[in-house]
Write a protein that holds these residues in place. Structure first.
Motif, mmCIF file in Angstrom:
data_model
loop_
_atom_site.group_PDB
_atom_site.id
_atom_site.type_symbol
_atom_site.label_atom_id
_atom_site.label_comp_id
_atom_site.label_asym_id
_atom_site.label_seq_id
_atom_site.Cartn_x
_atom_site.Cartn_y
_atom_site.Cartn_z
ATOM 1 N N LEU A 32 -12.724 -13.439 -20.808
ATOM 2 C CA LEU A 32 -13.612 -12.131 -21.008
ATOM 3 C C LEU A 32 -12.343 -11.556 -21.888
ATOM 4 C CD1 LEU A 32 -15.738 -11.842 -18.456
ATOM 5 C CD2 LEU A 32 -16.327 -12.656 -20.311
ATOM 6 N N ALA A 35 -11.258 -12.225 -24.860
ATOM 7 C CA ALA A 35 -13.184 -11.730 -26.108
ATOM 8 C C ALA A 35 -12.816 -10.490 -26.693
ATOM 9 C CB ALA A 35 -14.036 -11.551 -25.283
ATOM 10 N N ARG A 36 -12.137 -9.036 -25.755
ATOM 11 C CA ARG A 36 -12.112 -8.437 -25.796
ATOM 12 C C ARG A 36 -11.080 -8.284 -26.683
ATOM 13 N NH1 ARG A 36 -11.503 -4.970 -19.695
ATOM 14 N NH2 ARG A 36 -13.829 -6.017 -19.061
ATOM 15 N N LYS A 37 -10.068 -8.974 -26.910
ATOM 16 C CA LYS A 37 -8.418 -8.525 -27.531
ATOM 17 C C LYS A 37 -8.751 -9.743 -28.631
ATOM 18 C CE LYS A 37 -5.802 -6.939 -24.881
ATOM 19 N NZ LYS A 37 -4.880 -5.799 -25.579
ATOM 20 N N GLY A 38 -9.970 -10.137 -29.096
ATOM 21 C CA GLY A 38 -10.852 -10.321 -30.773
ATOM 22 C C GLY A 38 -9.271 -11.691 -30.799
ATOM 23 N N MET A 39 -9.480 -13.434 -28.801
ATOM 24 C CA MET A 39 -9.148 -14.490 -29.703
ATOM 25 C C MET A 39 -9.845 -15.277 -30.587
ATOM 26 S SD MET A 39 -6.245 -13.768 -26.340
ATOM 27 C CE MET A 39 -5.110 -15.278 -26.773
ATOM 28 N N ASP A 40 -8.466 -15.394 -30.825
ATOM 29 C CA ASP A 40 -10.006 -16.801 -31.320
ATOM 30 C C ASP A 40 -9.933 -18.500 -30.548
ATOM 31 O OD1 ASP A 40 -7.701 -18.946 -31.390
ATOM 32 O OD2 ASP A 40 -6.859 -18.101 -32.866
ATOM 33 N N GLY A 43 -7.369 -19.855 -28.581
ATOM 34 C CA GLY A 43 -6.713 -18.006 -28.011
ATOM 35 C C GLY A 43 -7.390 -17.885 -26.276
ATOM 36 N N PHE A 44 -8.986 -18.089 -26.607
ATOM 37 C CA PHE A 44 -9.488 -18.403 -25.325
ATOM 38 C C PHE A 44 -8.522 -19.197 -24.328
ATOM 39 C CE2 PHE A 44 -13.779 -15.889 -25.567
ATOM 40 C CZ PHE A 44 -13.182 -14.811 -26.856
ATOM 41 N N LEU A 154 -0.104 -11.753 -20.181
ATOM 42 C CA LEU A 154 -0.437 -12.057 -21.531
ATOM 43 C C LEU A 154 -1.053 -11.401 -22.192
ATOM 44 C CD1 LEU A 154 -0.714 -15.456 -21.018
ATOM 45 C CD2 LEU A 154 1.129 -14.451 -21.933
ATOM 46 N N ALA A 155 -1.990 -10.506 -22.210
ATOM 47 C CA ALA A 155 -3.075 -9.872 -23.417
ATOM 48 C C ALA A 155 -2.733 -8.152 -22.923
ATOM 49 C CB ALA A 155 -4.588 -9.735 -22.252
#
Lengths: 220, 220, 220
Positions: A32, A35-40, A43-44, A154-155
């Protein structure tokens, strides 16, 4: 009289081990944040895996268990990858509905469930390794909070542990309740369930009612 | 001729081990950061404990000592909890007086003392484990700086190691002095005291006189 | 029929081991970040060393190899110190020319080379230790990305892993190619070279053409 307690096998859910459930909910919280950080997708996968197995990895390193649990048996890593894949495939709109705004705070609840489970599992493994009570509580607390700490670092977001909400407190309470009840020679499963319930209930109250402990005023 | 040096038992303060003093001052620096960030009692406890035992934990992990020192004997963890409790009970006003503004920079001085002590202790344990001289200096430097790094990263502040002030330099000097003197077969306690004095003096001069090494201009 | 694969000794460059090259390029990327942050010589040394040996250190900790590789033989630490010293002595103007602006992105290319090398080396050591295929891929991916993560977190910049550019993906591809080819009993050197080429080519395309995978929109 028993001189050596059996390891507390905290198996709350039959075929699924409690550890796997804890890994899955922390992986969900990691996905989640991705998802907020707009990863690929990868990255997820990385954020879900690091959050899911990070706490247990630190626990095994501190106890000297080697190799760490997921290296020998990667099933928990696979769980993390599946969680990451499912969340990514749901797409931004559906993830946004149950994660964001007033509708839901899925990230916070997944994190709370993982926190309570890992507090009990970490404490149980430490007790099984024969460490002193204080060390077992410290290990349970640190490993329960470490997955979330590494996820947030990390985020690049403010770690949940720094918020005024009751967080570390809940993990320490769960670990303390478990160690305290074990001292009375209670059944390990009972001790684990009681510790889990105490940690989750306290964290849930903090989330629902905004409970907090007295704190210093911020000065930075 | 001795072919194997005895482990340097750096016991500067009689009944209190140097390690415990180092743990206590780093725990103090962690508690002061928790105070600035406005944390609750368990936040104080976590930040004090992670800062206090973080450096030694990394050292033991790198050397392969298992379990890490505080898991087998949690007395240093208890020291951290006591320090956290005392600072929290002092209350914001009294902590603010000796930490903030022009009156005092307690955080920086506690960190400097811990830096010098841990540089020497880490180097000593590495030498006692028989690692090469360069590795011993590297281990001493990394473990002396790691407690402060993890404290600052958890708190979301710029790590002290990134400031232009002499910091890593002081730890490396202390470790280097200790290893250099050991090569001359000097008494381990003497080597440890000299290394500690070198590290603390250099860091103190940096704090008092604003000393710094030539550095690159920032470009970010 | 062979029942046990020989460890894949990925020696691409004759006298220089692939590991040392990977350490050197990651150390270079660490020194370039230190240059941007305006650090002093010991800051350069710390950031170069932590970035250079950080990934291999995590790999050895997770596999249970002790002590970690550079403690027993500090030659790779010395490589990092030399790299840091050379970059510092070049001075801000010359470093700025080949690192900044449109002229060059030395940091990104050094990081890409280290990423591809460490993905293959980490995977190879994990396979040599006999861990399952999924664990070997995970270990290769995590240890290839960890050096850069710790570099960026220490420097307070957004970790490269969080950018939309293909990054974790390249490391996972390299590790996956290597594990896949090993399953066909191919020569370990061939597997390593193929894995390295796959990882570096994908990351290079991402850098040159701005390739990226579909990602979620940012919401923070």
């Amino acid at each position: 009289p028993t001189t050596h307690l059996p390891p507390p096998s905290v198996n709350l859910l039959g075929p699924l081990s409690a550890e796997t459930v804890g890994v899955a909910v922390f992986a969900l919280s990691g996905a989640l944040v991705a998802a907020r950080k707009g990863m690929d997708p990868f990255g997820f996968a990385l954020l879900a895996a690091v959050t899911g197995v990070g706490g247990g990895t630190l626990r095994d390193l501190l106890l000297g268990t080697r190799p760490v649990f997921w290296v020998g048996d990667p099933s928990d890593v696979i769980v993390c990858l599946v969680v990451a894949g499912v969340i990514f495939c749901l797409g931004p709109r559906r993830v946004g509905i149950f994660d964001g705004g007033k509708r839901g705070r899925a990230l916070l609840w997944a994190d709370a469930l993982g926190l309570a489970l890992f507090a009990v599992i970490g404490t149980g493994k430490a007790l099984a390794a024969g460490v002193p009570a204080i060390s077992a509580i410290a290990l349970g607390t640190v490993t329960a909070t470490f997955g979330g700490i590494i996820r947030d670092m990390l985020a690049g977001t403010t770690p949940l542990v720094l918020r005024q909400e009751i967080y570390v407190t809940a993990a320490a309470l769960g670990a303390g309740v478990m160690v305290g009840l074990q001292a009375f020679r209670l059944d390990p499963v009972t001790c684990g369930v009681a510790g889990f319930a105490a940690a989750f209930a306290l964290r849930a109250l903090a989330l629902l009612r905004g409970w907090s402990l007295p704190a210093f005023p911020r000065r930075d």
